[in-house]
Structure formats: structure tokens, C-alpha cells
Design a protein around this motif. Structure first.
Motif, PDB file in Angstrom:
ATOM      1  N   THR A   1       0.821  -1.210   0.000  1.00 59.10           N
ATOM      2  CA  THR A   1       0.000   0.000   0.000  1.00 59.10           C
ATOM      3  C   THR A   1       0.857   1.262   0.000  1.00 59.10           C
ATOM      4  OG1 THR A   1      -0.138   0.030   2.414  1.00 59.10           O
ATOM      5  CG2 THR A   1      -1.897  -1.118   1.233  1.00 59.10           C
ATOM      6  N   ILE A   2       0.202   2.349  -0.331  1.00 60.98           N
ATOM      7  CA  ILE A   2       0.771   3.695  -0.275  1.00 60.98           C
ATOM      8  C   ILE A   2      -0.170   4.521   0.590  1.00 60.98           C
ATOM      9  CG2 ILE A   2       1.237   5.795  -1.588  1.00 60.98           C
ATOM     10  CD1 ILE A   2       3.133   3.722  -2.445  1.00 60.98           C
ATOM     11  N   LYS A   3       0.371   5.285   1.518  1.00 64.32           N
ATOM     12  CA  LYS A   3      -0.432   6.225   2.295  1.00 64.32           C
ATOM     13  C   LYS A   3      -0.067   7.619   1.818  1.00 64.32           C
ATOM     14  CE  LYS A   3      -1.839   7.574   6.877  1.00 64.32           C
ATOM     15  NZ  LYS A   3      -1.744   7.320   8.308  1.00 64.32           N
ATOM     16  N   CYS A   4      -1.053   8.342   1.341  1.00 64.65           N
ATOM     17  CA  CYS A   4      -0.820   9.697   0.845  1.00 64.65           C
ATOM     18  C   CYS A   4      -0.369  10.584   2.007  1.00 64.65           C
ATOM     19  CB  CYS A   4      -2.100  10.245   0.217  1.00 64.65           C
ATOM     20  SG  CYS A   4      -1.934  11.942  -0.383  1.00 64.65           S
ATOM     21  N   ASN A   5       0.792  11.219   1.860  1.00 67.04           N
ATOM     22  CA  ASN A   5       1.272  12.081   2.933  1.00 67.04           C
ATOM     23  C   ASN A   5       0.613  13.455   2.906  1.00 67.04           C
ATOM     24  OD1 ASN A   5       2.573  13.177   0.749  1.00 67.04           O
ATOM     25  ND2 ASN A   5       4.632  12.687   1.423  1.00 67.04           N
ATOM     26  N   ASN A   6      -0.251  13.686   1.935  1.00 70.72           N
ATOM     27  CA  ASN A   6      -0.980  14.947   1.856  1.00 70.72           C
ATOM     28  C   ASN A   6      -2.355  14.842   2.526  1.00 70.72           C
ATOM     29  OD1 ASN A   6      -0.953  17.681   0.895  1.00 70.72           O
ATOM     30  ND2 ASN A   6      -2.494  17.076  -0.591  1.00 70.72           N
ATOM     31  N   CYS A   7      -3.108  13.770   2.218  1.00 73.50           N
ATOM     32  CA  CYS A   7      -4.464  13.629   2.765  1.00 73.50           C
ATOM     33  C   CYS A   7      -4.612  12.449   3.721  1.00 73.50           C
ATOM     34  CB  CYS A   7      -5.496  13.520   1.647  1.00 73.50           C
ATOM     35  SG  CYS A   7      -5.385  12.005   0.668  1.00 73.50           S
ATOM     36  N   GLY A   8      -3.620  11.532   3.762  1.00 73.05           N
ATOM     37  CA  GLY A   8      -3.653  10.417   4.705  1.00 73.05           C
ATOM     38  C   GLY A   8      -4.440   9.204   4.257  1.00 73.05           C
ATOM     39  N   ASN A   9      -5.039   9.235   3.082  1.00 71.11           N
ATOM     40  CA  ASN A   9      -5.784   8.082   2.582  1.00 71.11           C
ATOM     41  C   ASN A   9      -4.836   7.021   2.020  1.00 71.11           C
ATOM     42  OD1 ASN A   9      -8.675   8.688   2.949  1.00 71.11           O
ATOM     43  ND2 ASN A   9      -8.165  10.489   1.735  1.00 71.11           N
ATOM     44  N   VAL A  10      -5.354   5.790   1.895  1.00 73.05           N
ATOM     45  CA  VAL A  10      -4.540   4.637   1.513  1.00 73.05           C
ATOM     46  C   VAL A  10      -4.941   4.137   0.125  1.00 73.05           C
ATOM     47  CG1 VAL A  10      -3.865   2.310   2.208  1.00 73.05           C
ATOM     48  CG2 VAL A  10      -4.399   4.005   3.940  1.00 73.05           C
ATOM     49  N   ALA A  11      -3.932   3.643  -0.605  1.00 75.42           N
ATOM     50  CA  ALA A  11      -4.181   3.067  -1.926  1.00 75.42           C
ATOM     51  C   ALA A  11      -3.329   1.819  -2.106  1.00 75.42           C
ATOM     52  CB  ALA A  11      -3.844   4.070  -3.028  1.00 75.42           C
ATOM     53  N   ASP A  12      -3.825   0.901  -2.916  1.00 72.95           N
ATOM     54  CA  ASP A  12      -3.028  -0.236  -3.359  1.00 72.95           C
ATOM     55  C   ASP A  12      -1.887   0.327  -4.195  1.00 72.95           C
ATOM     56  OD1 ASP A  12      -2.775  -3.236  -4.187  1.00 72.95           O
ATOM     57  OD2 ASP A  12      -2.839  -2.102  -6.080  1.00 72.95           O
ATOM     58  N   ARG A  13      -0.654  -0.128  -3.943  1.00 72.67           N
ATOM     59  CA  ARG A  13       0.525   0.439  -4.604  1.00 72.67           C
ATOM     60  C   ARG A  13       0.424   0.352  -6.127  1.00 72.67           C
ATOM     61  NH1 ARG A  13       5.647   1.425  -2.598  1.00 72.67           N
ATOM     62  NH2 ARG A  13       5.060   0.273  -0.741  1.00 72.67           N
ATOM     63  N   GLU A  14      -0.004  -0.779  -6.652  1.00 68.97           N
ATOM     64  CA  GLU A  14      -0.101  -0.940  -8.107  1.00 68.97           C
ATOM     65  C   GLU A  14      -1.147   0.004  -8.701  1.00 68.97           C
ATOM     66  OE1 GLU A  14      -1.140  -4.404 -11.365  1.00 68.97           O
ATOM     67  OE2 GLU A  14      -0.341  -5.003  -9.415  1.00 68.97           O
ATOM     68  N   ALA A  15      -2.304   0.106  -8.049  1.00 73.12           N
ATOM     69  CA  ALA A  15      -3.360   1.001  -8.541  1.00 73.12           C
ATOM     70  C   ALA A  15      -2.909   2.458  -8.454  1.00 73.12           C
ATOM     71  CB  ALA A  15      -4.645   0.786  -7.740  1.00 73.12           C
ATOM     72  N   TRP A  16      -2.210   2.805  -7.364  1.00 69.61           N
ATOM     73  CA  TRP A  16      -1.674   4.160  -7.199  1.00 69.61           C
ATOM     74  C   TRP A  16      -0.738   4.510  -8.351  1.00 69.61           C
ATOM     75  CZ3 TRP A  16      -1.771   8.151  -3.481  1.00 69.61           C
ATOM     76  CH2 TRP A  16      -0.737   9.062  -3.544  1.00 69.61           C
TER      77      TRP A  16
ATOM     78  N   PHE B   1      -2.296  10.129 -14.879  1.00 68.59           N
ATOM     79  CA  PHE B   1      -2.831  11.470 -14.660  1.00 68.59           C
ATOM     80  C   PHE B   1      -1.831  12.477 -14.072  1.00 68.59           C
ATOM     81  CE2 PHE B   1      -6.524   8.601 -14.407  1.00 68.59           C
ATOM     82  CZ  PHE B   1      -7.240   9.103 -15.486  1.00 68.59           C
ATOM     83  N   GLY B   2      -0.785  12.010 -13.370  1.00 68.72           N
ATOM     84  CA  GLY B   2       0.218  12.917 -12.818  1.00 68.72           C
ATOM     85  C   GLY B   2      -0.141  13.567 -11.491  1.00 68.72           C
ATOM     86  N   PHE B   3      -1.266  13.167 -10.904  1.00 70.10           N
ATOM     87  CA  PHE B   3      -1.647  13.718  -9.603  1.00 70.10           C
ATOM     88  C   PHE B   3      -2.240  12.623  -8.730  1.00 70.10           C
ATOM     89  CE2 PHE B   3      -5.156  14.442 -12.535  1.00 70.10           C
ATOM     90  CZ  PHE B   3      -6.252  13.938 -11.845  1.00 70.10           C
ATOM     91  N   ARG B   4      -2.374  12.907  -7.444  1.00 75.75           N
ATOM     92  CA  ARG B   4      -2.888  11.928  -6.481  1.00 75.75           C
ATOM     93  C   ARG B   4      -4.388  11.752  -6.643  1.00 75.75           C
ATOM     94  NH1 ARG B   4       0.869  13.567  -1.321  1.00 75.75           N
ATOM     95  NH2 ARG B   4       2.758  13.566  -2.566  1.00 75.75           N
ATOM     96  N   PRO B   5      -4.863  10.507  -6.502  1.00 75.39           N
ATOM     97  CA  PRO B   5      -6.261  10.216  -6.812  1.00 75.39           C
ATOM     98  C   PRO B   5      -7.287  10.893  -5.912  1.00 75.39           C
ATOM     99  CG  PRO B   5      -5.089   8.209  -6.166  1.00 75.39           C
ATOM    100  CD  PRO B   5      -4.104   9.311  -6.198  1.00 75.39           C
ATOM    101  N   TRP B   6      -6.992  11.140  -4.660  1.00 71.79           N
ATOM    102  CA  TRP B   6      -8.014  11.674  -3.764  1.00 71.79           C
ATOM    103  C   TRP B   6      -7.913  13.178  -3.612  1.00 71.79           C
ATOM    104  CZ3 TRP B   6     -12.246   9.333  -2.183  1.00 71.79           C
ATOM    105  CH2 TRP B   6     -13.005   9.905  -1.179  1.00 71.79           C
ATOM    106  N   CYS B   7      -6.715  13.674  -3.324  1.00 72.54           N
ATOM    107  CA  CYS B   7      -6.565  15.095  -3.011  1.00 72.54           C
ATOM    108  C   CYS B   7      -6.124  15.936  -4.204  1.00 72.54           C
ATOM    109  CB  CYS B   7      -5.594  15.276  -1.847  1.00 72.54           C
ATOM    110  SG  CYS B   7      -3.928  14.683  -2.180  1.00 72.54           S
ATOM    111  N   GLY B   8      -5.667  15.297  -5.281  1.00 70.51           N
ATOM    112  CA  GLY B   8      -5.302  16.020  -6.491  1.00 70.51           C
ATOM    113  C   GLY B   8      -3.925  16.674  -6.479  1.00 70.51           C
ATOM    114  N   ALA B   9      -3.145  16.449  -5.411  1.00 72.48           N
ATOM    115  CA  ALA B   9      -1.796  17.024  -5.356  1.00 72.48           C
ATOM    116  C   ALA B   9      -0.913  16.353  -6.411  1.00 72.48           C
ATOM    117  CB  ALA B   9      -1.202  16.831  -3.964  1.00 72.48           C
TER     118      ALA B   9
END
Length: 64
Positions: free
Chosen positions: A28-43, A50-58
Motif C-alpha cells: 500500500t501507499i499512504k498519501c502524505n498529503n491527505c492520509g488516505n490509503v491506496a493499493d501500490r499498483e493502482a496508485w 494522470f500525474g496527480f494523487r487520486p483523492w486530493c489532487g496534489a
């Protein structure tokens, strides 16, 4: 966000990149901007496309 099993009441976090549950032991990956979690491969697939984070858009990069 969490998934709940109606039978055993177990919970799993939802992947912010794919929407699927993240099972125990998965990379997994934990976003250090919003704290949400993602599967590493999907992330990595999402960020590569897309070039940005899926939840917070950073702005982000692939994580290994």
C-alpha cells in the motif's frame, strides 16, 4: 472509507485509486498529503496516467 463484510464483520480500507478493498498483506501507499490509503499498483497506474494523487489532487510521482 472502509468495506464491511456482512457475515464476519471484518473491515478493509478502500483503495482511493481503484475503489476496491485493500486486503491484509497487500502493498500500500499512504498519501502524505491527505492520509488516505491506496493499493501500490493502482496508485502507480493512476499517477502514471494522470500525474496527480487520486483523492486530493496534489501533484505526485510513482512510488516503488
Amino acid at each position: 472509507m472502509k468495506f464491511l463484510c456482512d457475515n464476519c464483520k471484518a473491515t478493509w480500507p478502500a483503495c482511493i485509486a481503484s475503489g476496491f478493498p485493500i486486503r491484509d498483506g497487500g502493498a500500500t501507499i499512504k498519501c502524505n498529503n491527505c492520509g488516505n490509503v491506496a493499493d501500490r499498483e493502482a496508485w502507480n497506474e493512476f499517477v502514471t496516467k494522470f500525474g496527480f494523487r487520486p483523492w486530493c489532487g496534489a501533484k505526485s510521482h510513482v512510488e516503488y
